[in-house]
Scaffold this active site. Structure first.
Site, PDB file in Angstrom:
ATOM      1  N   LYS A  96       1.008  -1.127  -0.042  1.00 46.55           N
ATOM      2  CA  LYS A  96       0.065   0.105  -0.100  1.00 46.55           C
ATOM      3  C   LYS A  96       0.815   1.178  -0.093  1.00 46.55           C
ATOM      4  O   LYS A  96       1.503   1.536   0.821  1.00 46.55           O
ATOM      5  CB  LYS A  96      -0.894   0.024   1.287  1.00 46.55           C
ATOM      6  CG  LYS A  96      -2.007  -1.065   1.202  1.00 46.55           C
ATOM      7  CD  LYS A  96      -2.701  -1.003   2.401  1.00 46.55           C
ATOM      8  CE  LYS A  96      -3.444   0.336   2.455  1.00 46.55           C
ATOM      9  NZ  LYS A  96      -4.703   0.073   3.541  1.00 46.55           N
ATOM     10  N   ASP A 103     -15.121   0.927   9.036  1.00 44.76           N
ATOM     11  CA  ASP A 103     -15.182   0.795   7.618  1.00 44.76           C
ATOM     12  C   ASP A 103     -14.955  -0.822   7.149  1.00 44.76           C
ATOM     13  O   ASP A 103     -14.676  -1.080   5.987  1.00 44.76           O
ATOM     14  CB  ASP A 103     -14.061   1.414   6.952  1.00 44.76           C
ATOM     15  CG  ASP A 103     -14.488   1.981   5.405  1.00 44.76           C
ATOM     16  OD1 ASP A 103     -15.741   2.034   5.055  1.00 44.76           O
ATOM     17  OD2 ASP A 103     -13.554   2.085   4.516  1.00 44.76           O
TER      18      ASP A 103
END
Length: 817
Positions: free
Chosen positions: A523, A620
């Site tokens: 990432k 989330d």
């Protein structure tokens, strides 16, 4: 190639055999085209096509000179009408031209005696821009060299996208989709296009830009002949730059555009500008002195209506000044007035004297002499955006009161405050780094450390790096391996476009392979992501201290130069949404697999809420944030938005609601209240999506979403009809599936106090015979109750009214993902 013909199967090479010329086919098609491709590259890569829209149907084609000296492509040996021709002007009494292919990839028709060129392929580009190719137009003869995309990967015909230098105003590159502008490079700064901050590598490329009475053009060369590189306009409207990796024998993409929202042309409408680091998380803002034309649309994050002057009467009253925007890609320069012979100070005076002048900037701001020339805007401004570390100063005409707001309490003042705070933080972080290096060197000198990873260059202590003094149990703090940037770059093929797995609020994610063969997911923090830095610190702070088989495992991180990356285990089955929302993959998920995924997610959430030494609220949880390993074991990922709770804390609140529409609980979406029960709500949505194979956002005849549809079927005792029809009925027990539907409905009840906690959910999922309470009306569906109470906060509807859907509620400061 002189006067002889060239049949299908014959190939002509350049002198150094870098390029080849002849017939070729694309993909599985049998149609034959004539063109140029790399001869030194094992993967056939076509860089130029002659007969783009007129392919030859079989291998009967020939290439030969006509009687007038044109190089022509014929469909047959004896053909009289060519399917393509060079269209050389017929001024040669006795044609004696030859065709020569250069090592730069340019096919040239020339007179062998004089060396005069009559035609060259570089003057007629297709979808590829090569080194030493001139790009642009000449003013006298009107020759325009521009790129046009292929129609599709298997069809080199003329596609929908073109890329060219704009002939109007001050030079800039424009990409068009049909007649509409798709992306704009920005104007030339003296060294690069203002909208291409990455165009700064002087160690690989040498760029030459010409803007004179004869022509406007740009040429880029490579400083090393061993570098094989190209720029391609693909069929989807993406401009990409590639280099050839000879070791791995594949192309590596290292730049592309457009890439983010602010790259899209005119994303924020007339007189708006795009700031990807905006603190309110909506990237669009009106320029100083302007206000939204349709404020109601801006509240819904739709800035397409643009902005208008706040007070037109005060624009030219002798009391105005100029507000300065820093690090800007200046607005579209197609209609600007240009004067290259005055200074920036003289430019300001000229603009101030002309009431129609709304803004000004220097023409070239990146040259050895400082700044040069004057650009002035008259009328509406389009496609302005800001950058973190590049761009130029842009000056807007505003009245005295607006200027005071801008320099004092307005956006500029905020930016100054932010700049001061950032400067302070940078100084503090530098001092921390120095202190950390000193402590680490002391530690290394006092004892021999055993390396934690074969490929990690070193380690950094989380509490030293991020000062996590608020975390409990410091004595158990672990070290996180720190990887070198060169190791990660090599593992991802220099962050190749082909290695890209996807992107999120943090930035892009790449697949990589370490030298020992271990596959990783990287990432990479986007340089334009203001939220990404928060996510980076949050993920390092949280997931490095969490270990559970149903949480994704972090392997280390990379913090070097401007790069900040998180290194995770690579999970080959990607994310849950890839399976449950695609018909071609849903059939692979029988009920035992789906039940295993539901139970695994439940155990992972229970660990976060109760069993870990930190109480974590994920905030989330959704299908795309659940990854699957080889055995389809679910692993919860993406902790960038997660929050830590104290041991006795059960809820919190925020003014900035973040998350994903459809998964947010009502008390969180409307009041900013979040707790373990808001995660339970998201989990309930996930259960129902897994069972049905449909997204919660799916609209049904009797309801605005999936939950409403399931509730309607549940009340009519017809819930069996919601089960995914692609799931083999022989693989599941109807009572077990209905129990999971029941649990899902319990989790999405409107009142947080009615929802079970995750320990109860895990218990219910693990026991076959169990009496479950009846679920109450779920949230965000037709017929919702008038009030929602959660921890003392309420949301009341006017008397006699009921809400019909989530879209009927006005949300403020919401960040959808």
């Amino acid at each position: 190639m002189r006067r002889q013909s060239l049949k299908d199967g014959d190939v002509i090479f350049s002198e150094g055999k870098r390029f080849a010329f002849g017939f070729f086919s694309v993909g599985t098609s049998k149609l034959r085209y004539v063109g140029i491709w790399y001869a030194q590259v094992s993967e056939q890569t076509v860089v130029w096509v002659a007969n783009r829209d007129h392919p030859v149907n079989d291998t009967s084609g020939h290439i030969k000179f006509s009687s007038r000296g044109n190089l022509c492509v014929y469909a047959t040996v004896n053909g009289t009408e060519p399917v393509w021709s060079t269209d050389v002007v017929d001024t040669i009494s006795e044609p004696a031209l030859v065709a020569k292919l250069s090592d730069s990839g340019n096919l040239v028709l020339l007179d062998p005696l004089t060396g005069k060129s009559f035609w060259e392929s570089f003057n007629h580009p297709t979808n590829t821009f090569l080194p030493f190719m001139k790009f642009g137009y000449t003013r006298q003869d009107g020759l325009d060299r521009f790129m046009t995309s292929w129609r599709s990967p298997d069809d080199p015909g003329f596609g929908n996208f073109t890329y060219r230098i704009d002939r109007r105003g001050f030079p800039q590159m424009m990409m068009y989709k049909g007649p509409s502008i798709w992306w704009r490079s920005g104007s030339w700064t003296g060294q690069r296009w203002s909208g291409v901050p990455e165009m700064t590598n002087k160690f690989i490329f040498n760029v030459s830009f010409v803007n004179n009475p004869d022509e406007v053009s740009i040429i880029y060369g490579v400083l090393s002949p061993s570098v094989i590189t190209r720029m391609v306009l693909n069929e989807t409207g993406i401009l990409q730059r590639f280099t050839w990796n000879g070791r791995d024998k594949k192309w590596i993409g290292f730049w592309s555009a457009p890439e983010e929202k602010c790259d899209n042309y005119n994303h924020c409408g007339l007189n708006g500008y795009c700031d990807p680091t905006s603190p309110d998380k909506f990237e669009c803002t009106c320029l100083p002195g302007y206000e939204p034309k349709k404020p109601q649309d801006w509240s819904l994050r739709d800035a397409s209506g643009g902005c208008k002057r706040r007070d037109v009467a005060s624009v030219c009253n002798g009391k105005e000044g100029f507000a300065k925007l820093k690090r800007v890609k200046v607005p579209n320069t197609s209609a600007v007035s240009v004067d290259m012979n005055i200074t920036l100070k003289e430019c300001e005076k000229r603009c101030l004297r002309n009431c129609s002048c709304v803004a000004y900037a220097s023409a070239y701001h990146e040259i050895e002499d400082g700044e040069k020339g004057c650009l002035t805007w008259h009328g509406d401004m389009l496609d302005t955006r800001t950058y973190l570390t590049s761009g130029q100063d842009f000056y807007l005409r505003v009245d005295k009161s607006e200027l005071a707001r801008w320099n004092g309490n307005g956006s500029s003042g905020k930016r100054k405050l932010v700049f001061i705070l950032i400067s302070f933080i940078v100084v503090v972080m530098l001092l921390m780094i120095i202190l950390f290096c000193f402590i680490r060197r002391r530690r290394q000198s006092s004892r021999q450390r055993k390396p934690l990873s074969t490929f990690a260059s070193s380690s950094f202590d989380l509490e030293d790096s991020f000062i996590l003094d608020n975390l409990e149990d410091k004595s158990r703090n672990r070290e996180l391996p720190l990887f070198e940037l060169s190791t990660i770059a090599a593992a991802t093929n220099n962050f190749s476009f082909r290695n890209k797995l996807g992107a999120g609020g943090f930035g892009p994610v790449y697949k990589g392979v370490l030298p020992n063969g271990m596959e990783i997911a990287v990432k990479r923090l986007s340089t334009n992501s203001g939220q990404g830095m928060e996510e980076f610190k949050n993920e390092v702070k949280l997931i490095s201290k969490l270990q559970h088989r149903n949480l994704v495992r972090i392997l280390g991180c990379c913090v070097e130069l401007e790069e900040k990356m998180l290194i995770y285990e690579y999970l080959p089955n990607t994310s849950l949404d890839y399976f449950i929302f695609r018909e071609e993959h849903r059939a692979e998920l029988d009920w035992p697999k789906r039940m295993g995924i539901i139970r695994g997610i439940a155990r992972g959430m229970l660990y976060l809420h109760q069993d870990s030494r930190l109480r974590i609220i994920h905030r989330d949880l959704k299908a795309s944030n659940v990854l699957l390993d080889n055995d389809m074991t679910p692993k919860i990922a993406d902790f960038g938005l997660a929050r830590i709770f104290g041991a006795n804390q059960i809820e919190g609140s925020t003014n900035r609601v973040v998350g994903t529409y459809g998964y947010m609980s009502p008390e969180y979406a409307m009041d900013g209240q979040f707790s373990i029960k808001s995660d339970v709500y998201s989990f309930g949505i996930l259960i129902l999506e897994i069972i049905t194979g449909n997204k919660n956002s799916t609209i049904y005849e009797e309801s605005s979403n999936l939950v409403g549809h399931i509730w309607a079927q549940w009340e009519k005792a017809e819930a069996r009809g919601i089960v995914d029809t692609l799931m083999d009925a022989e693989t599941y027990d109807v009572s077990e599936v209905m129990k999971c539907v029941h649990i899902g409905l319990l989790c999405v009840q409107e009142s947080a106090s009615d929802r079970p906690d995750m320990s109860s959910v895990v218990f219910m999922l693990g026991h076959n015979a169990i009496d479950l309470p009846s679920p109450k009306h779920p949230a965000f569906t037709v017929g919702r109750k008038r009030s929602v109470t959660n921890g003392g906060s309420s949301c009341n509807w006017p008397s006699g009214e009921t809400g019909s859907s989530f879209n009927d509620v006005t949300l403020t400061n919401v960040e959808g993902r």
